[in-house]
Scaffold this motif. Structure first.
Motif, PDB file in Angstrom:
ATOM      1  N   GLN A  43      50.814  34.180  40.396  1.00  0.00           N
ATOM      2  CA  GLN A  43      49.936  33.548  39.513  1.00  0.00           C
ATOM      3  C   GLN A  43      49.545  34.564  38.133  1.00  0.00           C
ATOM      4  N   GLN A  44      50.439  35.559  37.972  1.00  0.00           N
ATOM      5  CA  GLN A  44      50.259  36.389  36.769  1.00  0.00           C
ATOM      6  C   GLN A  44      50.370  35.682  35.751  1.00  0.00           C
ATOM      7  N   PRO A  45      51.007  34.436  35.280  1.00  0.00           N
ATOM      8  CA  PRO A  45      51.009  33.864  33.984  1.00  0.00           C
ATOM      9  C   PRO A  45      49.655  33.081  33.655  1.00  0.00           C
ATOM     10  N   TYR A  46      48.854  32.800  34.655  1.00  0.00           N
ATOM     11  CA  TYR A  46      47.688  31.798  34.954  1.00  0.00           C
ATOM     12  C   TYR A  46      46.732  32.596  33.718  1.00  0.00           C
ATOM     13  N   LEU A  47      46.496  34.016  33.539  1.00  0.00           N
ATOM     14  CA  LEU A  47      45.667  34.437  32.543  1.00  0.00           C
ATOM     15  C   LEU A  47      46.370  35.299  31.531  1.00  0.00           C
ATOM     16  N   THR A  48      47.309  34.465  30.853  1.00  0.00           N
ATOM     17  CA  THR A  48      48.103  34.974  29.835  1.00  0.00           C
ATOM     18  C   THR A  48      47.341  35.562  28.776  1.00  0.00           C
ATOM     19  N   GLU A  49      47.386  36.875  28.272  1.00  0.00           N
ATOM     20  CA  GLU A  49      46.909  37.436  27.222  1.00  0.00           C
ATOM     21  C   GLU A  49      45.184  37.549  27.383  1.00  0.00           C
ATOM     22  N   GLN A  50      44.973  37.581  28.669  1.00  0.00           N
ATOM     23  CA  GLN A  50      43.508  37.961  28.835  1.00  0.00           C
ATOM     24  C   GLN A  50      43.242  39.139  29.407  1.00  0.00           C
ATOM     25  N   ILE A  51      42.447  39.918  28.859  1.00  0.00           N
ATOM     26  CA  ILE A  51      41.740  41.063  29.571  1.00  0.00           C
ATOM     27  C   ILE A  51      41.083  41.043  30.453  1.00  0.00           C
ATOM     28  N   ILE A  52      41.255  41.726  31.713  1.00  0.00           N
ATOM     29  CA  ILE A  52      40.462  41.300  32.702  1.00  0.00           C
ATOM     30  C   ILE A  52      39.125  42.385  32.960  1.00  0.00           C
ATOM     31  N   THR A  53      38.097  41.898  32.774  1.00  0.00           N
ATOM     32  CA  THR A  53      36.842  42.884  32.753  1.00  0.00           C
ATOM     33  C   THR A  53      36.312  42.749  33.933  1.00  0.00           C
ATOM     34  N   SER A  54      36.356  41.744  35.074  1.00  0.00           N
ATOM     35  CA  SER A  54      35.973  42.058  36.377  1.00  0.00           C
ATOM     36  C   SER A  54      36.830  41.612  37.283  1.00  0.00           C
ATOM     37  N   LEU A  74      44.104  46.433  44.944  1.00  0.00           N
ATOM     38  CA  LEU A  74      43.893  46.907  44.081  1.00  0.00           C
ATOM     39  C   LEU A  74      45.201  47.381  43.167  1.00  0.00           C
ATOM     40  N   ASN A  75      45.737  47.916  43.685  1.00  0.00           N
ATOM     41  CA  ASN A  75      47.099  48.540  43.026  1.00  0.00           C
ATOM     42  C   ASN A  75      47.974  47.325  42.572  1.00  0.00           C
ATOM     43  N   THR A  76      48.044  46.197  43.305  1.00  0.00           N
ATOM     44  CA  THR A  76      48.543  44.650  42.752  1.00  0.00           C
ATOM     45  C   THR A  76      47.896  44.433  41.449  1.00  0.00           C
ATOM     46  N   VAL A  77      46.711  44.303  41.535  1.00  0.00           N
ATOM     47  CA  VAL A  77      45.971  43.914  40.302  1.00  0.00           C
ATOM     48  C   VAL A  77      46.122  44.685  39.121  1.00  0.00           C
ATOM     49  N   TYR A  78      46.148  46.131  39.260  1.00  0.00           N
ATOM     50  CA  TYR A  78      46.370  46.946  38.092  1.00  0.00           C
ATOM     51  C   TYR A  78      47.742  47.267  37.750  1.00  0.00           C
ATOM     52  N   LYS A  79      48.531  46.878  38.592  1.00  0.00           N
ATOM     53  CA  LYS A  79      50.088  46.604  38.044  1.00  0.00           C
ATOM     54  C   LYS A  79      50.458  45.461  37.479  1.00  0.00           C
ATOM     55  N   LEU A  80      49.739  44.207  37.476  1.00  0.00           N
ATOM     56  CA  LEU A  80      50.385  43.116  36.984  1.00  0.00           C
ATOM     57  C   LEU A  80      49.371  42.717  35.891  1.00  0.00           C
ATOM     58  N   TYR A  81      48.136  43.035  35.751  1.00  0.00           N
ATOM     59  CA  TYR A  81      47.120  42.435  34.926  1.00  0.00           C
ATOM     60  C   TYR A  81      46.698  43.735  34.033  1.00  0.00           C
ATOM     61  N   ASP A 254      31.644  30.167  30.818  1.00  0.00           N
ATOM     62  CA  ASP A 254      32.656  29.426  30.492  1.00  0.00           C
ATOM     63  C   ASP A 254      33.886  30.264  30.263  1.00  0.00           C
ATOM     64  N   VAL A 255      33.914  31.571  30.924  1.00  0.00           N
ATOM     65  CA  VAL A 255      34.911  32.496  30.783  1.00  0.00           C
ATOM     66  C   VAL A 255      36.062  32.196  31.814  1.00  0.00           C
ATOM     67  N   ARG A 256      37.376  32.471  31.522  1.00  0.00           N
ATOM     68  CA  ARG A 256      38.513  32.244  32.451  1.00  0.00           C
ATOM     69  C   ARG A 256      38.390  33.173  33.664  1.00  0.00           C
ATOM     70  N   TYR A 257      38.847  32.697  34.791  1.00  0.00           N
ATOM     71  CA  TYR A 257      39.095  33.414  35.808  1.00  0.00           C
ATOM     72  C   TYR A 257      40.304  32.783  36.790  1.00  0.00           C
ATOM     73  N   LEU A 258      40.856  33.674  37.521  1.00  0.00           N
ATOM     74  CA  LEU A 258      41.879  33.501  38.572  1.00  0.00           C
ATOM     75  C   LEU A 258      41.174  33.815  39.935  1.00  0.00           C
ATOM     76  N   GLY A 259      41.269  32.777  41.044  1.00  0.00           N
ATOM     77  CA  GLY A 259      41.046  32.824  42.210  1.00  0.00           C
ATOM     78  C   GLY A 259      42.156  32.841  43.113  1.00  0.00           C
ATOM     79  N   VAL A 260      42.414  34.068  43.944  1.00  0.00           N
ATOM     80  CA  VAL A 260      43.561  33.965  44.820  1.00  0.00           C
ATOM     81  C   VAL A 260      42.887  34.249  46.256  1.00  0.00           C
ATOM     82  N   GLY A 261      43.984  33.600  47.211  1.00  0.00           N
ATOM     83  CA  GLY A 261      43.386  33.637  48.504  1.00  0.00           C
ATOM     84  C   GLY A 261      42.959  32.131  49.160  1.00  0.00           C
ATOM     85  N   PRO A 262      42.938  31.852  50.243  1.00  0.00           N
ATOM     86  CA  PRO A 262      42.712  30.376  50.940  1.00  0.00           C
ATOM     87  C   PRO A 262      41.119  29.991  50.335  1.00  0.00           C
TER      88      PRO A 262
END
Length: 377
Positions: A43-54, A74-81, A254-262
């Motif tokens: 899902q990495q492309p989902y938030l293209t050019e967005q800085i993750i603040t939370s 946490l490692n995966t998030v920091y590695k990819l985003y 109205d800020v963008r977010y990615l949700g992962v997991g079932p």
């Protein structure tokens, strides 16, 4: 800016009121964590050019994860985003999971905010709700978290639990104020159809929610927390000055977010995605490098209605000038008489194009919002 939500779909046992997606079978917990890490990659492309603040770990009960599982995600998030320099990293936790050792691990991993599901400090109410922890653990875990250096704590409470009077709720409020957390979320007990309470209600084993009783407790909630320095910045959310939840505020703004997991949801400004709420189907799909989701494209009416639904629940309200500029919708032109009625009834204010619900209006927020909704265009 954007947020990442990670849904951990496991619990020790089912609370009688909960209709979130979870399983009490934890046999494939590590497999699930690996699958979620893989989804973060896909899902990495989902938030293209967005800085993750939370980054928000919700559930279910994410505090069930061990150190290695939390570290992997946490490692995966920091590695990819791309992560901001001061992200809010929240873990939802149950009191019975927060031992001094676990708190130390969470602090070392980088979590800087805990959302603790206490619900009540009253033992009979905890048993009625089918919570795992005890009243003693409820108070003790907050104190231990503070001693461990967590200075951004949120406590969840539930009101309108059946009782002959308001004494238990008043004691719960006194207890939470004494613990002095930075943030408090308080939710009215609701009876959802597919829960234990829903089944019991159908068989008349429990009474329906008393709306008058609930409204009285909501009033006590607002009065007590306001008198003790908390600001109601959303219908169910209260904080000490400057301690709003960044993650939840992003939802409402109205800020963008990615949700992962079932069962997780995502929003990119133009559409919403809904992951399948089934652990087995989710794991099988990710094993094939597929993310099992449904997508809903949002039309103009959808965007307007979502903005009204989220904005009117907050202290910021809805910016009618923004609605007109960004979504080409003049709310005053279409709903002017109803808005005038709300202002006359002291259920809303309108200043500088900001429509904000008053305390009386917030109690009726769902109904007011529904009356302002527009149909599909």
């Amino acid at each position: 800016m954007a947020g990442i939500y990670i849904h951990i779909p496991f619990c020790k046992q089912a609370c009688h009121y909960c209709d979130f997606h979870f399983s009490t079978n934890q046999q494939r917990k590590t497999d699930m964590v690996r699958a979620i890490a893989r989804e973060l990659e896909l899902q990495q492309p989902y938030l293209t050019e967005q800085i993750i603040t939370s980054i928000y770990f919700g559930g279910g009960t994410p505090s069930l994860l061990d150190e290695a599982e939390l570290q992997m995600l946490l490692n995966t998030v920091y590695k990819l985003y791309p992560i901001s320099s001061d992200p809010e990293i929240t873990l939802e936790a149950n009191p019975d999971d927060l031992s001094p050792e676990k708190l130390k691990i969470l602090k070392q991993l980088g979590f800087n905010r805990l959302s603790i599901g206490i619900q009540s400090f009253h033992e009979p109410h905890l048993r009625y709700l089918n919570r795992v922890h005890s009243a003693k653990e409820a108070e003790q875990c907050v104190q231990q978290a503070q001693e461990a250096g967590f200075n951004n704590l949120s406590i969840d409470l539930i009101y309108a639990v059946p009782h002959p009077d308001h004494s238990v709720w008043q004691a719960d409020l006194a207890n939470v104020v004494a613990l002095n957390p930075e943030h408090i979320s308080a939710y009215c007990l609701t009876i959802e159809e597919k829960t234990v309470f829903g089944q019991w209600l159908r068989h008349q084993k429990i009474p329906p929610i008393d709306e008058t009783f609930a409204a009285e407790q909501f009033g006590q909630l607002v009065d007590t927390l306001t008198a003790n320095g908390y600001e109601q910045y959303e219908v169910s959310s209260f904080c000490q000055p400057s301690w709003e939840s960044k993650h939840n505020s992003n939802y409402w703004k109205d800020v963008r977010y990615l949700g992962v997991g079932p069962g997780a949801h995502s929003f990119n400004g133009n559409s919403r995605q809904y992951n399948v709420a089934n652990n087995g189907k989710y794991l099988r799909a990710l094993a094939k490098d597929q993310v099992p989701y449904e997508q809903e494209e949002l039309n103009k009416a959808d965007r307007i209605n979502e903005y009204l639904m989220t904005g009117l629940r907050t202290k910021w309200g809805c910016d009618l000038a923004w609605l007109k500029q960004k979504l080409d919708y003049d709310l005053l032109a279409t709903q002017g008489s109803y808005i005038e009625h709300l202002i006359h009834e002291k259920k809303a204010t309108l200043e500088n194009q900001q429509l904000v619900l008053t305390r009386a209006g917030k109690l009726l927020a769902d109904g007011i919002t529904a009356a302002l909704f527009v149909g599909s265009e």
